[in-house]
Design an enzyme around this catalytic site. Sequence first.
Site, PDB file in Angstrom:
ATOM      1  N   HIS A   1      -8.330 -10.767  -2.317  1.00 43.00           N
ATOM      2  CA  HIS A   1      -8.282 -12.123  -1.233  1.00 43.00           C
ATOM      3  C   HIS A   1      -9.950 -12.059  -1.185  1.00 43.00           C
ATOM      4  CE1 HIS A   1      -4.996  -9.039   0.610  1.00 43.00           C
ATOM      5  NE2 HIS A   1      -4.651  -9.454  -0.602  1.00 43.00           N
TER       6      HIS A   1
ATOM      7  N   HIS B   1      -4.995 -16.406   0.717  1.00 44.99           N
ATOM      8  CA  HIS B   1      -4.965 -15.115   1.280  1.00 44.99           C
ATOM      9  C   HIS B   1      -4.946 -14.207  -0.118  1.00 44.99           C
ATOM     10  CE1 HIS B   1      -4.370 -11.495   3.537  1.00 44.99           C
ATOM     11  NE2 HIS B   1      -4.847 -12.236   4.513  1.00 44.99           N
TER      12      HIS B   1
ATOM     13  N   GLU C   1       2.751   9.175  18.389  1.00 42.05           N
ATOM     14  CA  GLU C   1       2.371   9.983  17.306  1.00 42.05           C
ATOM     15  C   GLU C   1       1.471   9.281  16.341  1.00 42.05           C
ATOM     16  OE1 GLU C   1       5.317   9.402  18.304  1.00 42.05           O
ATOM     17  OE2 GLU C   1       6.274  11.294  18.972  1.00 42.05           O
TER      18      GLU C   1
ATOM     19  N   HIS D   1      16.592  15.841  16.048  1.00 44.63           N
ATOM     20  CA  HIS D   1      15.372  16.475  16.411  1.00 44.63           C
ATOM     21  C   HIS D   1      15.089  17.887  15.408  1.00 44.63           C
ATOM     22  CE1 HIS D   1      15.230  13.968  19.620  1.00 44.63           C
ATOM     23  NE2 HIS D   1      14.289  14.661  20.170  1.00 44.63           N
TER      24      HIS D   1
END
Lengths: 698, 698
Positions: B31, B265, B429, B491
Site C-alpha cells: 500500500h 489502499h 488481557e 475457565h
Amino acid sequence: MTSMNQPMDELYINTIRMLSVDAVEKANSDHPRAPMGLAPTAYLLWTRFLKFNPRNPSWPDRDRFVLSAGHGSMLLYSMLYLTGYDVPLDQIKQFRQLGSTTPGHPERGDLPGIEVTTGPLGQGFANGVGLAIAEAFLAARYNRPGHAIVDHHTFGIVSDGDLMEGVAMEAASLAGHLQLGKLIYLYDQNSITLAGSANVAFTEDVAGHFSAMGWHTQSIDGMDTGAVRQALILARAVTDKPSLILARTHIGYGSPNKQDTFGAHGSPLGVDEVRATKENLGWPLTPDFYVPDDALKLFRAAGEAGSRRQEDWEARWQSYAAAHPDLAAELDQARSGTLPDGWDSDLPVWTAADKPIATRKASEAVIQAFFPKLPGFIGGSADLNPSTNTVMKGAGDFEPPLKPDGSIQGASGGNWGYDGRNIHFGIREHGMGGAVNGMAAHGGVIPFGATFLVFSDYMRGSVRLSALSHLHSIWVFTHDSIAVGEDGPTHEPVEHVMSLRLIPNLTVFRPADANETTSGWRVALENDGPTALILSRQNLPILDQSGAQGDASQGAYILVDASKHQPEIVLIGTGSEVQLCVAAREMLEAQGCRARVVSMPSWELFDRQEASYRTAVLGPDNTPRLSVEAGTTIGWSRYTGPHGGSFGIDRFGASGPGDKVMAHFGFTPENIAAGAFRLLGRPELAKQIVQRPQPSSS
Amino acid sequence: MTSMNQPMDELYINTIRMLSVDAVEKANSDHPRAPMGLAPTAYLLWTRFLKFNPRNPSWPDRDRFVLSAGHGSMLLYSMLYLTGYDVPLDQIKQFRQLGSTTPGHPERGDLPGIEVTTGPLGQGFANGVGLAIAEAFLAARYNRPGHAIVDHHTFGIVSDGDLMEGVAMEAASLAGHLQLGKLIYLYDQNSITLAGSANVAFTEDVAGHFSAMGWHTQSIDGMDTGAVRQALILARAVTDKPSLILARTHIGYGSPNKQDTFGAHGSPLGVDEVRATKENLGWPLTPDFYVPDDALKLFRAAGEAGSRRQEDWEARWQSYAAAHPDLAAELDQARSGTLPDGWDSDLPVWTAADKPIATRKASEAVIQAFFPKLPGFIGGSADLNPSTNTVMKGAGDFEPPLKPDGSIQGASGGNWGYDGRNIHFGIREHGMGGAVNGMAAHGGVIPFGATFLVFSDYMRGSVRLSALSHLHSIWVFTHDSIAVGEDGPTHEPVEHVMSLRLIPNLTVFRPADANETTSGWRVALENDGPTALILSRQNLPILDQSGAQGDASQGAYILVDASKHQPEIVLIGTGSEVQLCVAAREMLEAQGCRARVVSMPSWELFDRQEASYRTAVLGPDNTPRLSVEAGTTIGWSRYTGPHGGSFGIDRFGASGPGDKVMAHFGFTPENIAAGAFRLLGRPELAKQIVQRPQPSSS
C-alpha cells in the site's frame, strides 16, 4: 434494613437473593453477591419485560437474555427455576457440583433458557450484539406489513469486567454503528472487581464513551425498582440506538458486613454472615433454599403469561403463513437447522484442465453458488472482504436503514439495510467472533466470520466458545501460510493451523485445491458444530482426482497411490502442500521408489472414520510416512508413526514474494523427495535430487 | 497541484512521498499511499519534534516512535534513511524482498531505529502505552530535583484499523486512567480501509470516545504543516493526559486518479500513475529513488542535531551520576539487560517435608524474594492479583500521582504513584500484553503480565509478537488445568499449554512443585526472550529430589529412576501431574515393573540439551514412554516414541471441585499405572489396579 421498594417487591427480590446465597454457600465456592445486587433488576426483567415461555424455551420470537457477567450464574439459574423452566430445585442445590446442570458459569445446552455460554468476560456482550443482528436481519427479510412475526429484544446484564474487555468494545462500536435499537444492556455498576475497587484501573466516563459510540445511555439507581422500570421502558422506546443503562448497585446487598466490599466478590459469605444477612433482610433462617409461596406464585404466573404470549404469536404466525406461504416456508426451513433440498445443486466442480486458482477464490465461487439457496447464510469479514473473497455478490450490505453521508465504496452492490447479507464487521476480529456466535445461537441464520489466518489469534476466545457451545459458526481463515509473502512474518501463520486443531469440537479443514474447497464448504454447512476453513492466498493447481480412493469429506484419502503393491513411503500433505507431494512422488517413482500421496484436509473428519479406512489410507503401522505442511511440525507424529518424519516450519517466516519464501524454507518437490529418501535411509538418492539444507523435521 | 505549505516544506515532504512510491512500485507489492498522506506529519515529527540520534539508536533518553499502522512501513524506512540511520538506500530498493532488512511490516531488530514490530493492528498502539509506562516509572524512580535524566516522549501514528481493534481500546482506556501525558498519537484519519470507506463499519465519534477515556484530543487538517505543528506543541504541553491528534489526511495524496480512493489502499500505483503523480507534484520523472540534495541535507541536519542533544544529555547524566551515584549505578545495571550479582541469593528452597503449596503461591514467595533486588521488575495482572498471586508486597501501585476519590481497596500497600511497581492493568488481557511488550522494548525494566491460563487466548496476538520480536516479556499464567474446578469448562484450559508450545521462540515452563517454580522464575529472568510460566491453582506436594538426575533448568530430568537397570517404562509428567506419576511409579514397582519418572517442565529447554543428555533422560528409542499432562495429547508423541502413549484430556472439562474433576477425567495414580501396564501389554495387571474406563490416549 429499609428499602425504597414496596414490601411485596422486596419479598420477591429477596427470594432471588436468598436462593443464590444458599446455593453458593452450599457449594462453598463462587461469588454470591453479584446476584444480591442484581436481584431487583432480575425481578423486574422477568416479571415485566422479558418475553419468554418456560414451556417452550425455543420459541423463535422469545426475547433473548444474556448474562454476560457469567460469574453471576446463580442469578440466572434462580430465575429459570422460579419462572418455571424445567430446572429442578435439586439442581440449584447441586450448584457447581460435578455432574450437575448448574456449572460455575452458564453453559448453553445445560439448562433450558440459557441462550449463550458466558463467563470469559466480554463474550456475552458481543454475543448479544450478534443476537440483535440476527433479529434485525430476520425481521427485515421476513416481516411484512401487518405481520411482525420477528419482533423481539435482546436484554443483557454486563459488568465492569465486560466493559474493560476489547471484545466488548469492538462489539459495542459495531452495535452503535449498526443502530441496533432492540439491544438493551444493564450495566451492573458496583464499582468492585475481583482485585479491588474498579477505580484502580477503570475510571473512564462510561456513559460518554458509549454515547460517542452511538448508544443511548441512562444512569440510574439500580436498587430502585421504579427507576429500573422507567429506564427499561425508555430504552425500549429508543429504536435507533442500542441502550446502556448504567445501574448503580450494591454488591452483596443486604449483607451487614460484606456489602460494597471487594472481599464480597471472590468467595461465599460464610455461615455467620449468611445468618446475619437473613436476619438483616427479615428472612427466615431455615429452611435453606426457602421460596415463599407468594413469590413462587408470582414468578410462575410470569412464566404462564409468557406461555399465553406464545399462543398469541402462534396465531399471528398462522395468519402470516396464510398470507405469505413462501416466506413462512423459507423461514421455517431456515429455523429447522437443516439445509433445503437442492442447496448444493449448483456447487462448482473444477477439472484438472482448469487454471490454477487460490482456494480463497474457489471459496468465493462456491459461496456464489450456494448463497441464493441458503437465505439464512449471512456474514462478512473483519474489513478484509477484497482479500478473503467472502462477499455474496448482490446480496446487499447489512447496514442501518439510514444511509450515511457520502458515497459508499466497497459495498457489495445490493441493498443497503438490515436485509443485507454482507456484514461489515470492521477491523474487529474478536467482536466479530462473539457476534457470529450470537447469531448462531439465535437460530434462523448460518453465520460466518472471515479474516486472515494469522489473526485467528485475535479471536481465539470466541472460536473456543463456539466449540465449547457446539454452535454452528463458520470461520473462514485465508492467507494460510508463509506463502502470504511480502507482508512478512507478522502476517504469516506458522503455528495457527495446529493450534486450531487443538481446540476440542472444532472441525478444521484445509483444502488442497478448488474441489476440496467445495468439500470444505459442504462440511462446514452440514456440520452442527463450528468449522474453520483454512484457505490459501496463492493459486493452486486443480488436482487430478482420477486415481483417488476416498474423498476429502472423509478427512483424508489416497490422492495418488504408489505405482504398484504397497507403498514404500506415504506422503501426507494438506492444503497448498499437496501439489508439492504429487510432484515429489513423481521424482520418487522415477527413481523406482513406490510412493503414495495422501491429501488430509481435516484431522477431525479422518479420526471419525472406521479404523479399516484409516489403515487403508495410511498403510500398515510400519510404513514410513512423511507429513508435509507449511506450519509447525509438532503434532504430526500422531499420523506419521514410528518410522515417519515431518516436513514443516518451526520458526517464523520472512518477507518476500510468496513463492520465494516457500522455496527458501524448503517447500519444493525436490526437497520433499530428498526428505523421503533420507527417511528411507537412502541419503545418496536424496543428494542426487537436491543439495539444499535439510528441512525442519521432528 | 496547490498546497497550503511553503514550497521548501513541500520539497521535503515530497521527498518522503516519492521514496515510498518508488519503493512500493519496485516491490510491486504493498500500500503506497498511507505514506503519501502522512508525509507532512513525518516531516514535522522528525525535523522539529522527535529527540533521536541516528548514530546511537539505543540512546536511553531518546523519544520513542511507534508506527502502529505498520503497513505504512516505507514511511518509517524512508525517515530512517533520510535522517541518517545506518540504513543503506539499497535496502530501500530491496523493500519487501527476501533477505532484505525492509520487510513488509517493520520488525524490531531488522533496522536501527525500529522500536517495536508492528503490523497486526492495534498492537503498536498498546506498545506505545507500555513505552510510556516504562518512561513514567523510570522517571519517577530515578529523576531527582535538577536531574531529569529520564524525560522523553512516545509518539505514534495510528490508523482507523488500530482504533477499531479491542487491544488498542483496552490500552487506550488504561492510558487515560494512568494519565500518561507523554504519550502523543497522531490518528491518520483518511476514512479509507482495505475493504472500502471506513464509514461502512466505523462511524463513532472518535474524539468523544477518547475524551471519555481521559485523553486530550484535537482535530486538525493533517496536510497542513502549520496545523500539525501547533497540535504537536499543544499536545506536548498537556502533561496529565495522553493526546490524540485526529489528523484528516488524504490517502494517496498527489496521485491524480487514486487519491482518496479505496483502491489506493491495497496495491501499488502502477507505472502510469507513478508518472502522473510525479508530474502532478512537479517531481523529476527520473531517476527513481531521487532524493534532492537540499532535502537530504535538511534531514541529515536533524539527525546531527539529535546527536548533539545526546551529548548534552550525556553531560547531564555525568552530573547526575556524581550527585546520585547509587541511583545511577542501579539504572545503568537495569538498562544493561543483565541481572545484578546476588539477585538470586534469597530465592526460597522447599524441602519434601514442607506443606503442599500451589505453584502460584510458591511463585508469590519467589517474587517476594527477588523483587527488592531487581528494581526494574514491574508488572501486574489483568485484575486477578488475589488469584495470580503476583503482587510485590509493599512495592507500591503504579498509578497517576493524584489519588482518585474514595478509598483504595486491593492496593498492594506501598506508594501510590508512578514509582509503584504493581500495575493494575484492569480486565484487559490483550492491552496488557501489548503494554508489557512495549515496556520490554523500552529497556530498563523487566515487565510481566499475569492472568488465568485460559485467558492467554485473549492476548495471544501479543504473546506471539513478544516471541517474534525476542522481547524479554514474562507471561504468568495461573489456574493451569481442569483442576481449576468449580468455575467450569469456560475457565479450564485444556489446549492452552500445547498451543503456547507451538509459538516459535517462546519458552513455556510448567513447574511441578515449588522448587521447580523457583527454577522457572530463574529461567524467565535470565532468558533474553519471552517466557510463559504455567502455574497451578491447587496445592502440590514438594517433590523429593534426592534421587534426581539433572534438574528443571534442563527442561526435563529424571526425578525418580527405576529401581534397577534400565526402566521398562518411563512416565513423563509436567506440572501438577508429576506427583501422580511418582505415586503411579510406586504401584508399578510394587508389581515388579521397573518405572522411571521424568519431570518435564519445558520442552524448549529440553530440546536445547545435548543429545546424550536427552537420551539419558528418555531412555533408548524403543523404551515405552507414557506422557501425563492434564491437557491435549496432540503433540506428545514427539517424546513418547514409537511404543509410547499419552495420558491427557482431549475434550473440554467440567464444573465441580477440582480434585473430583481431575479424578473424573482419570487423573489418578491408579489410572496412570493401569495405563502403563496396558502400554506394556499386561492388561491383567492394569485390571487389577483399577476398573475405570480407559483414559484418553493417542
